[in-house]
Design a protein around this motif. Structure first.
Motif, PDB file in Angstrom:
ATOM      1  N   GLY A  34     -29.600 -18.884  28.232  1.00 20.58           N
ATOM      2  CA  GLY A  34     -29.156 -19.010  26.850  1.00 20.58           C
ATOM      3  C   GLY A  34     -27.998 -18.131  26.449  1.00 20.58           C
ATOM      4  N   VAL A  35     -27.580 -17.185  27.280  1.00 21.75           N
ATOM      5  CA  VAL A  35     -26.563 -16.205  26.874  1.00 21.75           C
ATOM      6  C   VAL A  35     -25.270 -16.489  27.636  1.00 21.75           C
ATOM      7  N   ARG A  36     -24.154 -16.384  26.918  1.00 24.63           N
ATOM      8  CA  ARG A  36     -22.831 -16.463  27.525  1.00 24.63           C
ATOM      9  C   ARG A  36     -22.281 -15.035  27.642  1.00 24.63           C
ATOM     10  N   PRO A  37     -21.949 -14.585  28.854  1.00 25.42           N
ATOM     11  CA  PRO A  37     -21.464 -13.196  29.013  1.00 25.42           C
ATOM     12  C   PRO A  37     -20.205 -12.903  28.203  1.00 25.42           C
ATOM     13  N   CYS A  38     -19.326 -13.890  28.059  1.00 27.64           N
ATOM     14  CA  CYS A  38     -18.070 -13.653  27.356  1.00 27.64           C
ATOM     15  C   CYS A  38     -18.287 -13.316  25.882  1.00 27.64           C
ATOM     16  N   ILE A  39     -19.449 -13.690  25.317  1.00 24.61           N
ATOM     17  CA  ILE A  39     -19.736 -13.396  23.907  1.00 24.61           C
ATOM     18  C   ILE A  39     -20.291 -11.973  23.748  1.00 24.61           C
ATOM     19  N   LEU A  40     -21.142 -11.551  24.691  1.00 28.08           N
ATOM     20  CA  LEU A  40     -21.779 -10.237  24.570  1.00 28.08           C
ATOM     21  C   LEU A  40     -20.895  -9.095  25.076  1.00 28.08           C
ATOM     22  N   ASP A  54     -16.098  -3.684  35.073  1.00 31.69           N
ATOM     23  CA  ASP A  54     -17.317  -4.511  35.061  1.00 31.69           C
ATOM     24  C   ASP A  54     -17.039  -5.868  34.432  1.00 31.69           C
ATOM     25  N   GLU A  55     -16.294  -5.881  33.335  1.00 27.24           N
ATOM     26  CA  GLU A  55     -15.974  -7.156  32.672  1.00 27.24           C
ATOM     27  C   GLU A  55     -15.194  -8.082  33.603  1.00 27.24           C
ATOM     28  N   ASP A  56     -14.189  -7.539  34.288  1.00 27.96           N
ATOM     29  CA  ASP A  56     -13.386  -8.361  35.196  1.00 27.96           C
ATOM     30  C   ASP A  56     -14.234  -8.887  36.339  1.00 27.96           C
ATOM     31  N   GLU A  57     -15.134  -8.089  36.851  1.00 29.04           N
ATOM     32  CA  GLU A  57     -15.985  -8.517  37.967  1.00 29.04           C
ATOM     33  C   GLU A  57     -16.964  -9.598  37.525  1.00 29.04           C
ATOM     34  N   ILE A  58     -17.493  -9.483  36.312  1.00 27.84           N
ATOM     35  CA  ILE A  58     -18.453 -10.486  35.824  1.00 27.84           C
ATOM     36  C   ILE A  58     -17.771 -11.822  35.598  1.00 27.84           C
ATOM     37  N   LEU A  59     -16.601 -11.799  34.976  1.00 26.32           N
ATOM     38  CA  LEU A  59     -15.956 -13.054  34.568  1.00 26.32           C
ATOM     39  C   LEU A  59     -15.086 -13.671  35.650  1.00 26.32           C
ATOM     40  N   SER A  60     -14.656 -12.893  36.668  1.00 25.28           N
ATOM     41  CA  SER A  60     -13.679 -13.413  37.621  1.00 25.28           C
ATOM     42  C   SER A  60     -14.167 -13.457  39.051  1.00 25.28           C
ATOM     43  N   CYS A  61     -15.341 -13.011  39.341  1.00 27.12           N
ATOM     44  CA  CYS A  61     -15.812 -12.993  40.735  1.00 27.12           C
ATOM     45  C   CYS A  61     -16.030 -14.424  41.222  1.00 27.12           C
ATOM     46  N   HIS A  62     -15.515 -14.732  42.406  1.00 31.60           N
ATOM     47  CA  HIS A  62     -15.646 -16.089  42.948  1.00 31.60           C
ATOM     48  C   HIS A  62     -17.057 -16.387  43.435  1.00 31.60           C
ATOM     49  N   ASN A  63     -17.815 -15.368  43.754  1.00 34.78           N
ATOM     50  CA  ASN A  63     -19.177 -15.604  44.234  1.00 34.78           C
ATOM     51  C   ASN A  63     -20.103 -16.048  43.103  1.00 34.78           C
ATOM     52  N   LEU A  64     -19.754 -15.734  41.860  1.00 34.71           N
ATOM     53  CA  LEU A  64     -20.566 -16.137  40.703  1.00 34.71           C
ATOM     54  C   LEU A  64     -20.065 -17.504  40.252  1.00 34.71           C
ATOM     55  N   THR A  65     -20.710 -18.559  40.759  1.00 30.85           N
ATOM     56  CA  THR A  65     -20.185 -19.912  40.581  1.00 30.85           C
ATOM     57  C   THR A  65     -20.575 -20.558  39.276  1.00 30.85           C
ATOM     58  N   ASN A  66     -21.551 -20.012  38.545  1.00 25.57           N
ATOM     59  CA  ASN A  66     -21.939 -20.636  37.281  1.00 25.57           C
ATOM     60  C   ASN A  66     -22.292 -19.548  36.269  1.00 25.57           C
ATOM     61  N   ARG A  67     -22.547 -19.985  35.035  1.00 19.02           N
ATOM     62  CA  ARG A  67     -22.789 -19.052  33.934  1.00 19.02           C
ATOM     63  C   ARG A  67     -24.088 -18.264  34.142  1.00 19.02           C
ATOM     64  N   MET A  69     -25.483 -17.273  36.883  1.00 17.63           N
ATOM     65  CA  MET A  69     -25.297 -16.208  37.864  1.00 17.63           C
ATOM     66  C   MET A  69     -24.496 -15.053  37.257  1.00 17.63           C
ATOM     67  N   ARG A  70     -23.511 -15.369  36.411  1.00 15.28           N
ATOM     68  CA  ARG A  70     -22.739 -14.300  35.776  1.00 15.28           C
ATOM     69  C   ARG A  70     -23.605 -13.491  34.795  1.00 15.28           C
ATOM     70  N   THR A  71     -24.444 -14.178  34.037  1.00 18.29           N
ATOM     71  CA  THR A  71     -25.333 -13.472  33.105  1.00 18.29           C
ATOM     72  C   THR A  71     -26.319 -12.588  33.858  1.00 18.29           C
ATOM     73  N   SER A  72     -26.857 -13.133  34.974  1.00 11.19           N
ATOM     74  CA  SER A  72     -27.808 -12.342  35.762  1.00 11.19           C
ATOM     75  C   SER A  72     -27.136 -11.105  36.347  1.00 11.19           C
ATOM     76  N   TYR A  73     -25.899 -11.256  36.788  1.00  9.28           N
ATOM     77  CA  TYR A  73     -25.183 -10.107  37.340  1.00  9.28           C
ATOM     78  C   TYR A  73     -24.892  -9.064  36.232  1.00  9.28           C
ATOM     79  N   MET A  74     -24.629  -9.525  35.012  1.00 11.81           N
ATOM     80  CA  MET A  74     -24.400  -8.608  33.901  1.00 11.81           C
ATOM     81  C   MET A  74     -25.671  -7.801  33.600  1.00 11.81           C
TER      82      MET A  74
END
Length: 963
Positions: A34-40, A54-67, A69-74
């Motif tokens: 339910g959460v979008r990392p770019c908002i929080l 940390d922000e650049d790694e969350i939003l730009s990492c190629h290994n995080l293929t979907n939202r 996975m990015r939220t979980s990494y955050m």
């Protein structure tokens, strides 16, 4: 978030760090969905629990293929911040996701200062919220301004449409009047032709009468001679008669015997009777001759009268003949002038092409030097095998999206692949200049990086030998078959893809995003091309076109008296290229293989001074018109597309299509419709058209695709939950395919800025930054041999089924080969290694092992991943790709077999989740099995046999490389 907060759960301030994170981890799945990392992230940055890195790694990492996975990494990064990270996360949820905050903590959200943990001051929080609201208001104002501009633009377009409709009505009236005048002119021409035929008939009759008159005069002369001879003979006979009479009288006077007198008397009577008979006969002959002579005289008089009439007609015909001779003399003089101008143009063209050939020879020399340097670099890299093996193992763990090159490119340093596209061979240029028009043109295509294979070297030697043995003929015949375009840099695509050059990135009002593409350096054309320059206000208002990408775009009608008509543009000429100026830029648009819709749009942009390249193809144009009249085809368009979104039959279009359907487009501008194409569904196993109808054109389908994506993105949480439950059984709605300006597509017309010469080393051009969603993609049919390789996905489940599938009759497992270091490097250079068994090992799955199994007439079972598909496509090998859907319930049935392989159900589901989005990036179709279509391993194997048999019969549709 207004209102008093009533405690309904534990007090967050009293909870310890472990309790807070235990509360978050219990709701981790709900937060990830339910959460979008770019908002929080802005708030988390404000309270200093996340950094810019940390922000650049969350939003730009190629290994995080979907939202998710990015939220979980955050959340993992916040866990390292301890209690502050948990408090900051919960406060961010309370601000931006109040409903989710209530579900996680059991407390209602509040904006009171006392409710916050103190990580951020109340004034700073207020300032942060004010900035957020101000930014949202700014975006809203910009959206409203944009909507106002679009409304104004829509109004202007509606007025333009009204003007165009009025112009179309006037054009229709002018066409009707033109048709009437042409019919009247045709009738007058038929009458003139009829009169000329009658004159010819009279001239022939006059000639025959003169010949008959000559024959009659000769016969009359003969009859006069005969009459004169008869009169002479009659006079001689009369004189002889008188002579005999006098002699007989003298004899009678001397003779006194009565017997003699009586005998003499009898003789005289007999002679007199004979003379009288002969005179009567001569008189009758003379009478008949006189009657015949009078008859001939009357006929002579009639012929004289007829001769006078014919002489007048002959004089008139002589005047007409002199007039035509004068016209012919003028036309011949003009033709001689045109021939002189043509020879000068050919000479200029030959000089330019000779200069281009010299430049190509110099570039070939530089390329050979570059290849030698690359071979030296490759030798150095081969010595660093331990490091290379380590790099290859890291590369294999990357996902499909993070791949930027094939496995062989990962092992080698980044370098450009050499390409020489459709260029004349400089070594045989001198012999090519003297070849005849039917001789083979010399063209060398380097499809791979040097060094070439022995087969390639042998083919080149044979071509050079054939070129040197050809006899010399016309100088300009071969050069007419090549049109050289400006070179903009080296090419990294396949040989069919265009070379890298700077294209003009235009807006929707100037050039549509799908109407821009690059062209090869040199393209082959048939026949001579005539360039015509003219000054016109609107070119499309002066000419109309027919045809399409299959037949070519032809000039159909030219407005009489217009500038196009004055310079000599006539129906039947194919439009090859258009050059014009727009916004002080010289633009070139190649229309040789464009659709009718593209050509109409491109010609509508031309205003002012322009240059048209035309190729006379009157026979092809008449054949096209004949087919259009006989309804054998509706236009000259014909290409196949893959649909990337589902469309139901609406009010405007009649054909309902699903995502991944194949359509045959036969008309991009059907009569009586706007923004529609005429297309037909294609039989899956035969190249036959089935149900026909209309579908939205590229622009309209693109808008529908964007609208569908927006609807899917802004669904409510309840609809998303229902969708997750049914996503495996429902049919795919959209397929996200994006492309840059370098992509090849027949739906794009080449719009190039001629004086723009960007290079690879310079800053990125505007075309490289332009990305567009594609509702349709071009596909080409392929008919592979009987037995195609089999690739089962997801990879974990495929490894379990490969050996069981290979045990069937007609199937064989692909075995790896053991290669030495030199063999590994050589095959890697030729892109023949599909995958390594172990990173850094000598065992590899190669192209030769797959080809060996296919030659036996067996299905080769591939224990590989998705990376091998594009490598196989390069060598015209098209595997059957089957994606097996797995649910949590079906995964539990495979628990024992997974444990034998040392894997778990979670790993299987994670593999399925990571590989499923990559299927849409494949350039070909695949078969997807629903999770409920099988219940155990035996039923799954039975279904696979049926699916393989069905897929083997189907046509393989392949997309071009879009990047």
């Amino acid at each position: 978030m207004a209102g008093e907060c009533v405690p309904e759960g534990p007090n967050l301030k009293e909870m310890s760090e472990e309790e807070l994170w235990e509360l978050i981890n219990d709701n981790r799945h709900r937060i990830s969905l339910g959460v979008r990392p770019c908002i929080l992230i802005p708030y988390l940055r404000q309270v200093k629990v996340l950094t810019e890195v940390d922000e650049d790694e969350i939003l730009s990492c190629h290994n995080l293929t979907n939202r998710c996975m990015r939220t979980s990494y955050m959340l993992d990064l916040l866990r390292t911040q301890g209690r502050n990270g948990a408090i900051a996360l919960l406060e961010g949820l309370m601000i931006h996701y109040p409903t989710l905050y209530t579900q996680v903590t059991g407390r209602k959200p509040s904006t009171e200062p006392s409710r916050f943990s103190g990580l951020i001051k109340y004034s700073e929080l207020t300032e942060y919220l004010i900035r957020a609201v101000t930014g949202m208001q700014t975006e809203l104002q910009e959206a409203r301004n944009e909507a106002g501009k679009m409304s104004a633009r829509c109004s202007s377009l509606e007025s333009e449409v009204g003007q165009l409709m009025e112009q179309e009505e006037k054009s229709r009236n002018l066409q009707a009047e033109n048709g009437r005048l042409q019919r009247h002119l045709s009738s007058l021409q038929r009458e003139v032709t009829k009169l000329k035929d009658e004159k010819c008939d009279l001239y022939i009759r006059y000639t025959v009468a003169i010949e008959e008159k000559s024959a009659l005069n000769g016969r009359l002369h003969d009859l006069n001679l005969q009459v004169y001879q008869l009169q002479t003979e009659l006079q001689n006979i009369q004189m002889e008669k008188e002579f005999h009479k006098q002699r007989s009288l003298r004899n009678l006077s001397s003779s006194h015997t009565p017997q003699l007198q009586e005998a003499h008397k009898d003789i005289l009577e007999q002679d007199l009777a004979e003379a009288i008979d002969s005179q009567v006969e001569l008189a009758e002959h003379l009478k008949s001759y006189r009657e015949e002579n009078e008859k001939l005289l009357r006929e002579k008089q009639g012929l004289l009268d007829q001769t006078e009439t014919l002489s007048l007609q002959v004089q008139q015909l002589s005047l007409d003949c002199k007039m035509h001779q004068q016209k012919s003399t003028v036309v011949q003089s003009q033709m001689k002038e045109l021939q002189v101008e043509r020879d000068q143009a050919y000479q200029s063209r030959d000089d330019a092409q000779a200069m281009i050939a010299r430049i190509l020879a110099e570039k070939d020399t530089l390329r050979s030097q570059l290849v030698e340097l690359q071979e030296a670099v490759f030798a150095l890299q081969a010595k660093r095998s331990p490091r290379i093996k380590l790099q290859s193992s890291d590369v294999k763990e990357r996902s499909w999206d993070s791949e930027t090159s094939s496995s062989e490119e990962c092992l080698l340093p980044v370098r450009r692949r050499l390409r020489r596209m459709d260029a004349l061979n400089p070594m045989s240029l001198s012999s090519c200049l003297s070849e005849s028009e039917n001789a083979l043109p010399t063209s060398v295509r380097s499809k791979g990086v040097e060094p070439p294979s022995p087969e390639s070297l042998r083919r080149r030697q044979e071509i050079l030998y054939e070129d040197s043995s050809l006899e010399a003929a016309e100088t300009d015949s071969l050069l007419d078959e090549f049109v050289f375009l400006p070179d903009g840099g080296e090419d990294e695509q396949k040989p069919r893809s265009p070379s890298t050059r700077s294209s003009v990135c235009l807006s929707r009002s100037s050039a549509p995003p799908f109407l821009v593409r690059s062209r090869p350096k040199a393209i082959r054309v048939n026949g001579r091309v005539l360039s015509i320059s003219l000054q016109c206000e609107a070119l499309l208002s002066q000419i109309t076109v027919v045809g399409g990408n299959k037949s070519g775009v032809f000039v159909h009608q030219v407005t009489e008296g217009s500038a196009a008509h004055t310079v000599g543009i006539s129906p039947g000429a194919q439009i090859v290229e258009v050059r014009h100026e727009q916004n002080n830029k010289a633009l070139k648009m190649v229309l040789e293989d464009s659709t009718l819709e593209e050509a109409t749009w491109a010609l509508s942009q031309v205003s002012g001074f322009c240059q048209l390249s035309l190729r006379p193809r009157q026979n092809d144009y008449e054949a096209l018109l004949q087919q259009l009249q006989n309804s054998k085809m509706s236009s000259g368009d014909s290409f196949y597309i893959r649909v990337n979104l589902s469309l139901s039959a609406g009010a405007s279009w009649t054909l309902a299509v699903s995502c991944n359907d194949i359509l045959h487009v036969t008309n991009t501008r059907p009569a009586g419709t706007e923004d529609l194409w005429h297309a037909s569904q294609v039989h899956p196993c035969k190249l036959l058209d089935l149900q026909s109808g209309t579908v939205p054109n590229y622009y309209r389908a693109q808008r529908l695709l964007i609208q569908t994506i927006e609807d899917m993105s802004f669904q409510t949480k309840k609809c998303q939950k229902v969708g997750r439950l049914n996503t495996q059984s429902e049919q795919k709605v959209v397929r996200i395919v994006s492309t840059g300006r370098q992509g090849r597509n027949p739906l794009w017309v080449s719009v190039e800025e001629e004086n723009n010469k960007s290079t690879e080393s310079g800053p990125p051009s505007a075309s490289k930054s332009c990305v567009t969603l594609m509702p349709f993609t071009l596909v080409t049919p392929h008919f592979p041999p009987v037995c195609r390789p089999i690739l089962l996905l997801p990879t974990i489940l495929g490894r379990m089924l490969d050996k069981k599938l290979a045990s069937w009759q007609g199937f064989q497992l692909c075995e790896p080969e053991v290669l030495t270091s030199s063999e590994h490097a050589a095959r890697l250079q030729r892109s023949e290694i599909l995958e390594e068994v172990e990173p850094g090992g000598n065992q590899c799955f190669t192209l030769q092992s797959v080809d060996k199994v296919m030659k036996k007439g067996l299905h080769c079972v591939l224990p590989l991943g998705l990376d091998c598909v594009r490598r196989l496509h390069r060598y015209e090998i098209f595997p059957i790709i089957i994606f097996i859907g797995v649910s949590a319930r079906s995964a539990r049935k495979l628990r024992s077999k997974l444990q034998r392989k040392g894997q778990t159900e979670e790993q299987l589901l994670s593999c399925l989740k990571s590989e499923e989005p990559l299927l849409d990036k494949l350039p070909c179709l695949y078969h997807s099995m629903a999770p409920d279509s099988w219940c155990d391993l035996n039923s799954l194997l039975t279904s696979l046999r049926t699916i393989i048999w069905e897929e083997q019969r189907k046509i393989v549709w392949v997309e071009p490389d879009l990047w």
